[in-house]
Design a protein around this motif. Structure first.
Motif, PDB file in Angstrom:
ATOM      1  N   LYS A  88      -4.696   4.207   9.189  1.00 32.59           N
ATOM      2  CA  LYS A  88      -4.089   5.510   8.952  1.00 32.59           C
ATOM      3  C   LYS A  88      -2.561   5.361   8.972  1.00 32.59           C
ATOM      4  CE  LYS A  88      -4.692  10.274  10.329  1.00 32.59           C
ATOM      5  NZ  LYS A  88      -3.346  10.649  10.703  1.00 32.59           N
ATOM      6  N   TYR A  89      -1.914   6.215   8.206  1.00 35.46           N
ATOM      7  CA  TYR A  89      -0.461   6.118   8.120  1.00 35.46           C
ATOM      8  C   TYR A  89       0.184   6.938   9.242  1.00 35.46           C
ATOM      9  CZ  TYR A  89       4.230   6.103   6.222  1.00 35.46           C
ATOM     10  OH  TYR A  89       5.580   5.923   6.056  1.00 35.46           O
ATOM     11  N   GLY A  94      -2.969   2.084  -1.747  1.00 35.28           N
ATOM     12  CA  GLY A  94      -2.348   0.837  -1.282  1.00 35.28           C
ATOM     13  C   GLY A  94      -3.294   0.018  -0.433  1.00 35.28           C
ATOM     14  N   GLN A  95      -4.053   0.706   0.393  1.00 36.82           N
ATOM     15  CA  GLN A  95      -5.019  -0.008   1.228  1.00 36.82           C
ATOM     16  C   GLN A  95      -6.043  -0.724   0.355  1.00 36.82           C
ATOM     17  OE1 GLN A  95      -3.011   0.564   3.988  1.00 36.82           O
ATOM     18  NE2 GLN A  95      -4.929   0.466   5.125  1.00 36.82           N
ATOM     19  N   VAL A 144      -5.635  -1.635  -2.853  1.00 34.80           N
ATOM     20  CA  VAL A 144      -5.013  -2.663  -3.694  1.00 34.80           C
ATOM     21  C   VAL A 144      -4.977  -3.994  -2.958  1.00 34.80           C
ATOM     22  CG1 VAL A 144      -2.876  -3.328  -4.857  1.00 34.80           C
ATOM     23  CG2 VAL A 144      -3.659  -0.987  -4.976  1.00 34.80           C
ATOM     24  N   GLN A 145      -4.907  -3.914  -1.663  1.00 34.27           N
ATOM     25  CA  GLN A 145      -4.856  -5.151  -0.892  1.00 34.27           C
ATOM     26  C   GLN A 145      -6.138  -5.954  -0.964  1.00 34.27           C
ATOM     27  OE1 GLN A 145      -3.385  -4.833   3.221  1.00 34.27           O
ATOM     28  NE2 GLN A 145      -2.587  -2.861   2.579  1.00 34.27           N
ATOM     29  N   SER A 146      -7.239  -5.273  -1.260  1.00 31.54           N
ATOM     30  CA  SER A 146      -8.522  -5.990  -1.222  1.00 31.54           C
ATOM     31  C   SER A 146      -8.577  -7.018  -2.359  1.00 31.54           C
ATOM     32  CB  SER A 146      -9.673  -5.000  -1.330  1.00 31.54           C
ATOM     33  OG  SER A 146      -9.652  -4.415  -2.611  1.00 31.54           O
ATOM     34  N   PRO A 147      -9.225  -8.163  -2.146  1.00 33.30           N
ATOM     35  CA  PRO A 147      -9.133  -9.310  -3.029  1.00 33.30           C
ATOM     36  C   PRO A 147      -9.546  -9.018  -4.466  1.00 33.30           C
ATOM     37  CG  PRO A 147     -10.359  -9.842  -1.023  1.00 33.30           C
ATOM     38  CD  PRO A 147     -10.061  -8.404  -0.972  1.00 33.30           C
ATOM     39  N   LYS A 148     -10.556  -8.168  -4.645  1.00 33.65           N
ATOM     40  CA  LYS A 148     -11.021  -7.986  -6.025  1.00 33.65           C
ATOM     41  C   LYS A 148      -9.972  -7.357  -6.935  1.00 33.65           C
ATOM     42  CE  LYS A 148     -13.087  -3.556  -5.184  1.00 33.65           C
ATOM     43  NZ  LYS A 148     -13.699  -2.445  -5.759  1.00 33.65           N
ATOM     44  N   LEU A 149      -8.988  -6.713  -6.337  1.00 33.32           N
ATOM     45  CA  LEU A 149      -7.950  -6.108  -7.168  1.00 33.32           C
ATOM     46  C   LEU A 149      -6.778  -7.046  -7.407  1.00 33.32           C
ATOM     47  CD1 LEU A 149      -7.747  -2.420  -6.075  1.00 33.32           C
ATOM     48  CD2 LEU A 149      -7.772  -3.291  -8.399  1.00 33.32           C
ATOM     49  N   GLU A 154       8.676   1.104   2.000  1.00 32.72           N
ATOM     50  CA  GLU A 154       9.104  -0.116   2.698  1.00 32.72           C
ATOM     51  C   GLU A 154       7.927  -0.753   3.428  1.00 32.72           C
ATOM     52  OE1 GLU A 154      11.366  -2.224   2.479  1.00 32.72           O
ATOM     53  OE2 GLU A 154      12.893  -2.067   4.032  1.00 32.72           O
ATOM     54  N   GLU A 155       7.123   0.092   4.054  1.00 28.43           N
ATOM     55  CA  GLU A 155       5.951  -0.395   4.777  1.00 28.43           C
ATOM     56  C   GLU A 155       5.006  -1.138   3.828  1.00 28.43           C
ATOM     57  OE1 GLU A 155       5.416  -0.383   7.952  1.00 28.43           O
ATOM     58  OE2 GLU A 155       3.316  -1.026   7.970  1.00 28.43           O
ATOM     59  N   ILE A 156       4.800  -0.575   2.656  1.00 34.16           N
ATOM     60  CA  ILE A 156       3.907  -1.216   1.680  1.00 34.16           C
ATOM     61  C   ILE A 156       4.542  -2.495   1.142  1.00 34.16           C
ATOM     62  CG2 ILE A 156       2.808  -0.957  -0.581  1.00 34.16           C
ATOM     63  CD1 ILE A 156       2.668   2.091   0.018  1.00 34.16           C
ATOM     64  N   TRP A 157       5.833  -2.392   0.865  1.00 30.31           N
ATOM     65  CA  TRP A 157       6.566  -3.512   0.238  1.00 30.31           C
ATOM     66  C   TRP A 157       6.580  -4.741   1.132  1.00 30.31           C
ATOM     67  CZ3 TRP A 157       7.986  -4.442  -4.500  1.00 30.31           C
ATOM     68  CH2 TRP A 157       9.021  -5.340  -4.780  1.00 30.31           C
ATOM     69  N   ARG A 158       6.884  -4.499   2.373  1.00 32.01           N
ATOM     70  CA  ARG A 158       6.989  -5.657   3.266  1.00 32.01           C
ATOM     71  C   ARG A 158       5.643  -6.007   3.898  1.00 32.01           C
ATOM     72  NH1 ARG A 158      12.780  -6.284   6.168  1.00 32.01           N
ATOM     73  NH2 ARG A 158      13.696  -4.335   5.482  1.00 32.01           N
ATOM     74  N   GLY A 159       4.714  -5.043   3.836  1.00 31.96           N
ATOM     75  CA  GLY A 159       3.396  -5.318   4.393  1.00 31.96           C
ATOM     76  C   GLY A 159       2.514  -5.943   3.336  1.00 31.96           C
ATOM     77  N   ALA A 160       1.758  -5.093   2.645  1.00 27.90           N
ATOM     78  CA  ALA A 160       0.783  -5.584   1.685  1.00 27.90           C
ATOM     79  C   ALA A 160       1.422  -6.419   0.573  1.00 27.90           C
ATOM     80  CB  ALA A 160       0.039  -4.409   1.087  1.00 27.90           C
TER      81      ALA A 160
END
Length: 844
Positions: free
Chosen positions: A2-3, A671-672, A674-679, A753-759
Motif C-alpha cells: 500500500k502507498y 506500478g506494482q 509492472v514490476q512482475s516478471p511477465k511484464l 520518485e518512489e517508483i523511479w528509484r524503487g521498481a
RNA sequence: GCCCGGGUGGCGGAAUUGGUGUACGCAGCGGACUUAAAAUCCGUAGCCGGUAACACGGCUUGUGGGUUCGACUCCCACCCCGGGCACCA
C-alpha cells in the motif's frame, strides 16, 4: 504494498536535501557536488514566484496553488536539462506583518520568528523544489542593510528627495500611503477613508523613468492585462502647454491641453482650489474674502470625497482674466472644484467641446463658442445653439482657426499643434499620470531610512545635495541602521514614527561636521524590500569580504534577469512597477547589465470556494494544512493543478480531490503490476504499436501544456494514457511505464520518485532525469475517422480511412455509404467539400 | 463612463484555432463483488421528442442578427459576471 504517502514524502524530502537536488550551481565548488548527484550543469533557469508576506494565519490555499503551479513548471525545466533555481523567502518587514502583530498583541520582532517557523514548515510540506540554502527574510539585518544601501544609491543619484506636499494619510494605519496604495479614496489595506495632509516626506523619482517604464513594456513577455494596467497607470498624455498670462498682474503660467484641436473655442479658465496662485490673484481685491472662503470649502469637500457625480461642480469667479491668449478676447478665471491639482499644471482653459466645461459654463452662465460642428445640418445647429457638448468626434468639421476650416477634427491634431507652436501660443508637452513614489512610513516595523539631518550644517548651507541642506546619507560602512528592539512600537498618529521618541536611536553624529545630529526616524515602504529581493536570492551566500554591493556580479550576469516570474495580478502597478524602476535605476548606475528584471511574467487566477470568493468574513478560507495531511502533497498538487489553467483561477471543491486520489492510486497499483516478471521488457511485442503512439502523443502534449501553464489538460492526457495502459496490460513495456512516470514527476514528485528509484531501479532522482522525447514519426496517424456531413450536419462516420485518400475517393466512399444514400434519396449533390483528414460535407 | 478578461451539461472545465461541441474529472444512474457498508471494478450519461427496446428526428456553447458548404471559434448589436482605471482637460 500500500502507498503510505506520509512515510514516503518524509523519506524523499530528506534524500533530496542530502543530495542537494534542488540547489543550482552558483559557483565552481558547488558544480562538483552536482556531479556526484548525477545532475549535469544545465543552463541557468531562474524560476521565481512572488514571496509571501507572513502576516496572517499561515499560507492561503491560493498561495499554495500558485507555488505548486510554479514548481510544476520548474520541474519540467529541470528535467529538460536546465539548472533551475527556485528560491523562497518571506516579505515580512512591513505594515501587513506589523498590523497582524498589533492585532494579536505581539511584538512584531518576536512575531516574525513565530510566523517564520510556521511558514517555512508549511512551505516545506507542499513538495516544491525550493533552493532552501538561498532563503531570505526582508527583516533580517543582513538583508535590510542592503535595502538601506539601495536607498542611499538612489539618494546619491538624486532619485531620492524630501519634500513637503499634500499626501495621503490613513488615520487607521496612522501613516502616509503611496498613491498606489489608495484605492477609491480608501486605504488599500484597511479601507479607511484616506485624508490629505501636508507633510514632509521622502520620495523616489519614479516620474523620471516614466517614459522608459512605458516604452520597455513593449519588449516584455508579460500577461497582456498587466501591461495594460501599467500603461494606464503611467498614463502618458501628449499635448501642449499653452503660454498664458494673468491680465494686470505680472504672472505667467502654462496650461496643459491634451486635446488642443479646438483651442479656439476656449472662453474661460479654471484653476484648482488647491492652487497657490489663487491667493495672488485675489489679493487686495474685493473678491479676496469670498474667493478664499469658497476655496476652503471646496478643498474640504474634495478631500472628504464629497464630489462624486460628474456634474457636481462648485465654482467662483476670481475677478481676474487671462490676457487674450488666442486673439479672441480675455478669459475669465474661475476656481473650479473639478480641476485636479496634481495633474498638468492645475489650471485648464475651457471650451464648449468638453463635457465638464460645458456643464460648468451653463451652470455659471459663462459664454461658450463652438468651433467644430457635425456634418449633419440639424445637429450642427444644435451645437451652435449650445444644446449639447459636442466632443472629440473624429468626423467633426473644424470651423476655426480659419487655417483649418473644413478639415476633420480627427485629422488635424498634429497640424494644429504645429500651428500653435509657430504662432508662439503653445509648446508641445507630455504629461504623465504617474507620480513619484512616496517611500517614507511613520511606522516601526520597517527598514529605518538611512539618512541623517544636521541642524548646524543646514544653517550654514552645507549638505550632500545643495537643494537639501543639512541632509547626509549614513556612511555605507555604518550600515545597517538597525531597527532597535523597543517596547513601544505602536503607531503614534502624530505624523512621525515611534522611533522619533527613541533618543538612543535618533541621536547620532553628523557625518560631515561630527557635531550632534538626528537620524531620520521614518522607515521605508515594504514595497522597497520586495523591489529588489530577486537580485539578492542568487547571491545570498556569497560572502563579500569588503562592503561592496548586495549581489555577486558574476552570478547575477549568469542568472538574471529572471526567466519566469509568476504571481498575482493585484501587484500589477505596485510591486511590478517598483521593481522595474529600481532595476532601471541600478542599471543606470552601472550596477546591473540589464534594465528589466523579469523577462517573462504570468499572472495567476484566483481561487473560489464552492463558487464563492474566499474571505475571512465569510469564514470560508481554506487552510491548506489539513488537506495536505489528509491526502498527501502529490494528490493536493495534482488537484490544484487540475482545477483549471493556472492563469484562470478555479473553484475549490473538496469532492474533486477524490478523482486525483483515485488516479494516483491507480498509478501506484499499476506500478506494482509492472514490476512482475511477465511484464518486463516486451518492447518487441508488435501489439504495443498503438500504445507506442499514445505514449509519444502524450509526451508531446504534456510538455506543451506545462509550458503554457495548462496543467489541467496535461493531467487529463496522463489520465487518458493510464486508461490505455490499464486496457492493454500485455502490450505495456517498461519503457512505456518509465515515460508515464517521468511525465507525472512534475505533478507528483514523491510517488514518482518512489517508483523511479524503487521498481525502476534508478540510483539518482527522477527530478534530474531526462524528460522523455517524442518521435515525430511515431505520432503520425495514417488513418483517420472520416466525418460525413450532409448540409453541414454530421450524419455518418467511417473509421480507419487512409489519410492519403484522394478527394475523388472520399466522395465515392461517402456516397457509397448506405446511410448517406438514404439521405440523398436519389438526388445528386450540388457540391462536395472535403477537408483533408477530417470531414466531407455533401451539399444538396 | 473608458479599458481588459469571461459567459459551454447538475459542477470544475475540454475542443487540433473555421471542421464529429461537452475530452478528462466530480457528482448522478444501472450493475458486479459483499450479510451489509466503505473501497474497488464494469457499464451509462447534454436536453426534448420518439420506440416495447432499438432505429431515428429536432434543439443546444449568454441573447438577437450576419458571413460561410460548415461558427463555441469570425463580424455587428445587446444582456450578464469578474477585474483595472476614472472629474487627467
Amino acid at each position: 504494498m500500500k502507498y503510505d504517502f506520509s512515510k514516503i514524502e518524509k523519506k524523499w524530502r530528506s534524500a533530496w536535501e542530502k543530495e542537494r537536488v534542488y540547489e543550482p550551481s552558483f559557483s565552481e565548488s558547488s558544480v562538483n557536488t552536482k556531479v556526484l548527484t548525477g545532475r549535469s550543469e544545465g543552463k541557468p533557469f531562474y524560476n521565481l514566484m512572488m514571496f509571501p508576506y507572513p502576516s496572517a494565519e499561515g499560507l492561503h490555499i491560493g498561495g499554495v496553488r500558485t507555488f505548486t503551479g510554479v514548481d510544476i513548471y520548474g520541474r519540467l525545466k529541470r528535467m529538460q536539462g536546465n539548472d533551475v533555481f527556485e528560491p523562497m523567502g518571506l516579505d515580512g518587514f512591513g505594515i501587513h506583518s506589523e498590523n497582524y502583530a498589533l492585532k494579536i498583541g505581539a511584538h512584531p520582532m518576536a512575531q516574525a520568528k513565530v510566523s517564520e517557523k510556521r511558514f517555512y514548515k508549511q512551505l516545506a510540506s507542499i513538495g516544491n523544489g525550493f533552493a532552501w540554502d538561498e532563503k531570505l527574510e526582508t527583516y533580517d539585518p543582513a538583508y535590510y542593510q542592503w535595502t538601506q544601501w539601495i536607498f542611499i544609491q538612489l539618494w546619491k543619484k538624486g532619485l531620492a528627495y524630501r519634500k513637503k506636499q499634500p499626501v495621503n494619510w490613513c488615520p487607521s494605519c496612522k501613516t502616509v500611503l503611496a498613491n498606489e496604495q489608495v484605492v477609491d479614496g480608501k486605504c488599500e489595506r484597511c479601507n479607511s477613508v484616506a485624508e490629505k495632509r501636508d507633510l514632509e516626506q521622502w520620495f523616489f523619482k519614479t516620474t523620471e523613468y516614466a517614459e522608459r517604464l512605458l516604452k520597455n513594456l513593449d519588449t516584455l513577455d508579460w500577461s497582456e492585462k498587466i501591461k495594460i494596467a501599467q500603461r494606464n497607470w503611467i498614463g502618458k498624455s501628449e499635448g501642449v502647454n499653452i503660454h498664458s498670462r494673468v491680465k494686470d498682474l505680472d504672472i505667467k503660467f502654462e496650461v496643459f491641453d491634451s486635446v488642443p484641436q479646438t483651442f479656439m473655442a476656449q472662453t474661460f479658465t479654471v484653476i484648482a482650489p488647491e492652487h497657490p496662485m489663487i491667493a495672488e490673484l485675489v489679493k487686495g481685491t474685493k473678491f479676496e474674502k469670498s474667493v478664499m472662503h469658497a476655496v476652503e470649502v471646496m478643498k474640504k469637500k474634495k478631500s472628504n470625497g464629497v464630489y462624486k457625480e460628474e456634474s457636481d461642480f462648485d465654482g467662483i469667479f476670481t475677478g481676474r482674466y487671462v490676457d487674450n491668449p488666442f486673439g479672441t478676447g480675455d478669459l475669465p478665471i474661475w476656481v473650479a472644484s473639478f480641476v485636479v491639482m496634481e495633474y498638468g499644471t492645475g489650471i485648464v482653459h475651457c471650451s464648449a467641446h468638453d463635457e465638464r466645461d460645458f456643464i460648468f459654463a451653463k451652470k455659471f452662465n459663462i459664454p461658450l463658442r463652438p468651433v467644430m460642428f457635425p456634418n449633419d445640418k440639424a445637429l450642427a445647429e444644435k451645437v451652435r445653439n449650445l444644446e449639447f457638448a459636442y466632443c472629440k468626434d473624429p468626423e467633426g468639421i473644424m470651423d476655426q482657426p480659419k487655417e483649418f476650416s473644413g478639415r476633420k477634427w480627427g485629422e488635424v491634431r498634429n497640424d494644429v499643434i504645429a500651428f500653435m507652436e509657430r504662432k508662439g501660443i503653445a509648446k508641445r508637452t507630455v504629461y504623465f499620470r504617474l507620480r513619484d513614489w512616496l517611500i517614507s512610513r511613520q511606522r516601526y516595523w520597517g527598514p529605518p531610512i538611512p539618512m541623517i539631518f544636521c541642524e548646524a550644517c543646514a544653517k550654514e548651507g552645507r549638505g550632500e545635495r545643495k537643494e537639501m541642506r543639512g541632509w547626509y546619507a549614513v556612511p555605507e560602512e555604518d550600515l545597517p541602521v538597525k531597527l532597535p528592539n523597543v517596547k513601544n512600537f505602536h503607531p503614534m498618529g502624530t505624523g512621525s514614527s515611534p522611533l522619533a521618541s527613541i533618543k538612543t536611536f535618533y541621536k547620532t553624529t553628523c557625518p560631515n561636521c561630527q557635531g550632534e545630529a538626528r537620524r531620520e526616524t521614518d522607515v521605508s515602504d515594504t514595497f522597497l524590500d520586495s523591489a529588489w529581493y530577486f537580485l539578492r536570492y542568487p547571491s545570498v551566500n556569497t560572502k563579500n569580504s569588503k562592503f561592496e554591493i548586495p549581489w555577486n556580479q558574476e552570478i547575477t550576469q549568469r542568472w538574471l534577469p529572471v526567466h519566469s516570474y509568476i504571481g498575482g495580478a493585484e501587484h500589477s502597478v505596485l510591486h511590478l512597477l517598483y521593481s522595474r524602476f529600481v532595476t532601471m535605476a541600478l542599471h543606470d548606475m552601472k550596477l546591473l547589465n540589464f534594465e528589466e528584471p523579469f523577462a517573462k511574467f504570468r499572472a495567476h487566477g484566483l481561487i473560489t470556494k464552492d463558487g464563492a470568493k474566499m474571505s475571512k468574513s465569510k469564514g470560508n478560507v481554506i487552510t491548506p494544512d489539513e488537506y495536505f495531511e489528509k491526502f498527501g502533497a502529490d494528490v493536493m498538487r495534482m488537484y490544484l493543478a487540475f482545477m483549471a489553467p493556472l492563469d484562470q483561477g478555479g473553484d475549490f471543491r473538496e469532492a474533486g480531490i477524490l478523482g486525483l486520489e483515485r488516479f494516483l492510486k491507480r498509478v501506484w497499483n499499476l506500478g506494482q503490476k509492472v514490476q512482475s516478471p511477465k511484464l518486463k521488457d516486451q518492447s518487441n511485442n508488435l501489439k504495443s504499436e498503438n500504445l507506442e503512439m499514445a505514449v509519444h502523443k502524450t509526451i508531446k502534449k504534456v510538455a506543451e501544456d506545462i509550458e503554457n501553464l495548462h496543467y489541467n489538460t496535461a493531467i487529463s492526457a496522463l489520465m487518458i494514457l493510464l486508461n490505455e495502459f490499464e486496457k492493454h496490460p500485455s502490450s505495456l513495456t517498461l519503457s512505456h511505464w518509465s515515460v508515464l512516470v517521468r511525465l507525472l514527476a512534475p505533478f507528483a514528485p514523491f510517488m514518482t520518485e518512489e517508483i523511479w528509484r524503487g521498481a525502476l531501479g534508478s540510483k539518482t532522482s527522477i527530478h534530474i532525469a531526462s524528460w522523455p522525447e517524442y518521435d515525430p514519426e511515431k505520432i503520425k496517424d495514417d488513418t483517420f475517422t472520416l466525418v460525413i456531413q450532409v448540409n453541414g450536419k454530421v450524419r455518418h462516420t467511417v473509421e480507419g480511412v487512409a489519410v492519403a485518400i484522394s478527394e475523388e475517393e472520399v466522395s465515392a466512399l461517402a456516397l457509397s455509404c448506405e446511410r448517406i444514400r438514404e439521405l440523398l434519396d436519389g438526388k445528386t449533390p450540388q457540391r462536395m467539400v472535403y477537408i483533408r483528414g477530417r470531414i466531407v460535407n455533401i451539399v444538396i
